[in-house]
Design an enzyme around this catalytic site. Structure first.
Site, PDB file in Angstrom:
ATOM      1  N   ASP A  94       0.918  -1.197  -0.031  1.00  0.00           N
ATOM      2  CA  ASP A  94       0.017  -0.109   0.054  1.00  0.00           C
ATOM      3  C   ASP A  94       0.831   1.403   0.304  1.00  0.00           C
ATOM      4  OD1 ASP A  94      -3.225   0.649   1.831  1.00  0.00           O
ATOM      5  OD2 ASP A  94      -2.171   1.691   0.215  1.00  0.00           O
TER       6      ASP A  94
HETATM    7  C1  GLC Z   1      -4.276   4.443   0.048  1.00  0.00           C
HETATM    8  C2  GLC Z   1      -5.064   3.139   0.408  1.00  0.00           C
HETATM    9  C3  GLC Z   1      -5.098   2.032  -0.832  1.00  0.00           C
HETATM   10  C4  GLC Z   1      -4.968   2.896  -2.141  1.00  0.00           C
HETATM   11  C5  GLC Z   1      -3.500   3.516  -2.170  1.00  0.00           C
HETATM   12  C6  GLC Z   1      -3.418   4.043  -3.587  1.00  0.00           C
HETATM   13  O1  GLC Z   1      -3.499   4.987   0.966  1.00  0.00           O
HETATM   14  O2  GLC Z   1      -4.813   2.554   1.696  1.00  0.00           O
HETATM   15  O3  GLC Z   1      -6.458   1.502  -0.679  1.00  0.00           O
HETATM   16  O4  GLC Z   1      -5.143   1.830  -3.078  1.00  0.00           O
HETATM   17  O5  GLC Z   1      -3.224   4.249  -1.122  1.00  0.00           O
HETATM   18  O6  GLC Z   1      -4.040   5.380  -3.785  1.00  0.00           O
END
Ligand code: GLC
Length: 753
Positions: A277
């Site tokens: 993430d």
């Molecule tokens: C965010 C979220 C995740 C998302 C990623 C990219 O922090 O936790 O769900 O896909 O970053 O935007």
């Protein structure tokens, strides 16, 4: 360049799986160590904000072959230009994948996932993902960070809005439907994109409901109550997995080999790639797992293949390989997984497969897509109360619409709609006027701001989702509303949360309607005119006062780009609501976590009682929710016959048929979600008092009766025992069927040895 690459490699990049290995073997044999590490790097453009960190020198990194993919870039022309840079300016011309959070639609926005789950309509779920994939791919996107499959039983957690409720069985069905919608048959079409199962794992169970907080639960609870949707996504062929921010068993998911390799790959057979993430790898430094080099090596060795924004892989893996902390084989394995995904997407055959500049005009935000979104939005609404059948409203007279959610466009799509056209979606009053024309005189007054605390309102209306805070005093706003209401035949109060009061980093500890809104509602009720509460929310709220005082409550969640039209359709009876809650609504925050599939305990409270000393109960409130899982009213009514069993005894390998007759006893056609629950009365471990094991959404004409039959087999009776073996056990079972998890017909059968 790409054509030259394929020719000079002497291998046509055919789309037959047999050629993939040879193609990738040959490509990797030409890649330097730095270029292999580059495939593991996923920077962010920063124009769409979904995290704090920024990536730098992206163009330079691309030309040096140090980027495997990019995310949060919107616009097919711009994506084509970046792809051109990779293909023509980097040494090997390896195509990039372009990701985005297409969570509930792209420009045509569907209900937030929690709302979508309340349709219990898997065709609708799949259709929404298919349209999301069509629109996103038309704009150059080949990878969506969806579906989010985190089970949550804690509405304090803001991302409950992004999940599919508290039940693993329903969430698993939704997972399959969304992956079918996104990936199509084999991702060969240019309207098929790679999905990403997230957040692996257990992100929805943070201590105290506070986002990113510690998750700690038994393996037994993990596998019996949280893991099923993730596993269903793997079985459905999801192309990628995103590791979660939280720790599990004391190890952050991003560096948890048991999770990312032993469970995900060895037990479940996942063969795609794992992406972190947003800065999930570098955040392990704050978790206390070591410096950036240490945590990057930990992640790669655990089974992480791609680094979202941390720059840890790019910045430290070469040194770790030189120091023997990471093997070249491990690096090659991660690189191969990413190249395989690109190959399966057809990007080596045609890196511009998703770069047709003519598609956006004919495939994005089309009338057809919007019509589907309007229908699905109306299906997601949950009618919580309708005293004396106040709803549906008649299309005549004067309707006064009041509240901070009545006149906003930017809040209609809800959280996690990063590609939304925020000014192009009608507000509640605009949609109502358009649908009703001159049949009804629609008048508006704001009535109140979102909340009295201006700083709180600012935190709750980020990313352009303004509610245009009114500088007039609460008293002035109220006075104007009451004057406007005086001319009304009926008052519609559009109240609740702003869209960014849920979503990421949006945990809350008080779940009542905000102070000024509750006061506005009290004053509107004092007028003596009929009041309908149209509730905007991304989570279960504590509505005990509203349930007692407001005659009609329609929960519209955040219904997407077409929500305003759908609200008018349902309020004025063109659509009969059929949504059913997939998350329990507690009476107060003190009851949380409160969920339907709970254990009996050794001191259960007798049915119908709300307190008994020395039994599991509270001194100040009963154990029951305000609205239970599976609950939702209709403009008609349904009656259930007693359950009929094909036999009172079931032997392993046999099926048991259970049948009810459902009758529409009202005056309107309507849809009913018939729900099947099972209870294993005695087990080698304690078992829940009920578990959803099936559902069937049936449309019945007024007066119509229909037999609904479910087939029960031993697979449905399995659970993870104390040793985490997935087994069924002979004995007695209760089978329960009804229109929610509380009001159920019951029968009993025995499973023999
Ligand atoms: C965010 C979220 C995740 C998302 C990623 C990219 O922090 O936790 O769900 O896909 O970053 O935007």
């Amino acid at each position: 360049m790409c054509l030259l690459l394929c020719t000079c490699l002497g291998i046509q990049a055919q789309h037959k799986s047999g050629d993939m290995d040879r193609f990738i073997d040959d490509l990797m044999s030409r890649m330097t160590l730095e270029e292999k590490i580059g495939q593991l790097n996923l920077p962010v453009t920063g124009e769409i904000v979904t995290g704090q960190a920024q990536s730098s020198d992206i163009a330079g990194k691309i030309t040096r072959g140090e980027v495997g993919g990019l995310f949060n870039l919107k616009g097919v022309g711009r994506i084509r230009d970046v792809q051109k840079l990779a293909i023509e300016k980097s040494r090997l011309g390896i195509p990039l994948i372009f990701g985005m959070d297409v969570i509930h639609g792209y420009e045509t926005i569907f209900p937030i996932p929690l709302g979508m789950s309340c349709t219990w309509d898997m065709k609708a779920v799949e259709e929404s993902a298919r349209i999301g994939a069509t629109e996103a791919s038309a704009d150059g996107i080949s990878w969506t960070f969806s579906p989010m499959l985190d089970i949550s039983r804690d509405p304090r957690w803001g991302r409950v809005s992004e999940g599919n409720g508290e039940d693993p069985y329903l969430a698993a069905e939704i997972a399959r439907a969304m992956i079918r919608g996104y990936q199509g048959t084999d991702m060969s079409g240019n309207d098929e994109i790679m999905a990403c199962m997230k957040h692996f794992a257990l992100y929805g169970a943070p201590d105290a409901g506070r986002d990113y907080n510690t998750v700690d639960m038994s393996r037994n609870r993990m596998f019996n109550e949280y893991m099923l949707p993730y596993q269903a996504a793997v079985e459905a062929g999801v192309g990628s997995v995103m590791a979660s921010f939280n720790e599990i068993d004391g190890l952050p998911a991003s560096g948890n080999k048991w999770l990312l390799t032993d469970v995900l790959r060895t037990q479940w057979g996942f063969d795609g790639f794992v992406v972190s993430d947003f800065t999930g790898i570098s955040e392990m430094v704050d978790h206390g797992m070591g410096d950036l080099q240490t945590v990057s090596a930990l992640a790669l060795n655990a089974g992480m293949d791609m680094d979202m924004v941390s720059n840890g892989f790019l910045g430290t893996l070469k040194q770790s390989i030189e120091e023997g902390k990471v093997s070249v084989e491990t690096l090659d394995q991660a690189c191969r997984r990413i190249l395989e995904a690109k190959y399966k997407l057809g990007l080596f055959e045609d890196p511009y497969k998703y770069c047709d500049l003519t598609r956006p005009a004919r495939q994005i935000f089309t009338p057809e897509h919007r019509q589907v979104a309007r229908r699905i939005a109306s299906e997601s609404f949950v009618l919580l109360k309708n005293k004396d059948n106040l709803l549906p409203l008649q299309k005549k007279g004067t309707v006064t619409v009041v509240g901070p959610l009545a006149n906003t466009r930017s809040n209609m799509p809800g959280t996690w709609s990063v590609a939304a056209r925020l000014d192009d979606y009608p507000s509640v009053i605009e949609g109502m006027k358009e649908v009703l024309g001159n049949q009804v005189n629609v008048v508006y007054a704001k009535g109140s701001n979102l909340i009295s605390d201006a700083a709180y309102e600012q935190r709750a209306t980020m990313f352009g989702r303004s509610l245009h805070r009114d500088n007039r005093s609460n008293e002035e706003l109220l006075r104007e509303a009451l004057v406007t209401a005086a001319q009304a035949d009926v008052i519609v109060a559009a109240l609740g949360e702003s869209s960014e009061m849920t979503g990421e980093s949006s945990s809350r500890t008080h779940l009542d309607l905000p102070d000024v809104q509750r006061h506005l509602l009290e004053e509107l009720l004092k007028t003596g005119k009929p009041v309908v509460l149209v509730l905007f929310t991304g989570r279960p709220l504590t509505l005990t006062w509203e349930e007692e005082h407001v005659p009609a409550i329609l929960n519209v969640w955040f219904g997407g780009s077409e929500a305003a039209y759908a609200i008018a359709d349902v309020l004025f009876g063109d659509v009969n609501p059929s949504g059913k809650l997939t998350a329990t609504f507690p009476k107060n925050v003190g009851q949380i976590p409160l969920y339907y599939n709970h254990k009996n305990t050794g001191r259960p409270l007798e049915e119908g009682k709300w307190f008994e000393k020395f039994r599991t109960s509270y001194l100040d409130v009963d154990n029951d929710p305000l609205y239970p899982f599976g609950y939702g009213l209709s403009y008609t009514s349904f009656d259930y016959s007693d359950i009929r069993l094909s036999s009172p005894v079931m032997s392993p390998g046999d099926d048991l048929q259970v049948t009810v007759t459902v009758t529409n006893t009202g005056k309107r056609d309507g849809a009913e979600v018939v729900q099947l629950y099972l209870r294993d009365l005695v087990g080698s471990i304690t078992r829940p008092v009920k578990e959803l094991k099936g559902f069937d959404k049936v449309v019945l004409q007024a007066g119509e009766s229909r037999e609904v039959t479910f087939r029960i087999n031993t697979e449905m009776l399995k659970f993870y025992n104390y040793d985490l073996e997935f087994v069924y056990e002979p004995g007695e079972f209760d089978v329960m069927i009804g229109g929610n998890s509380r009001d159920l017909k019951k029968a009993r059968f025995t499973l023999t040895h």
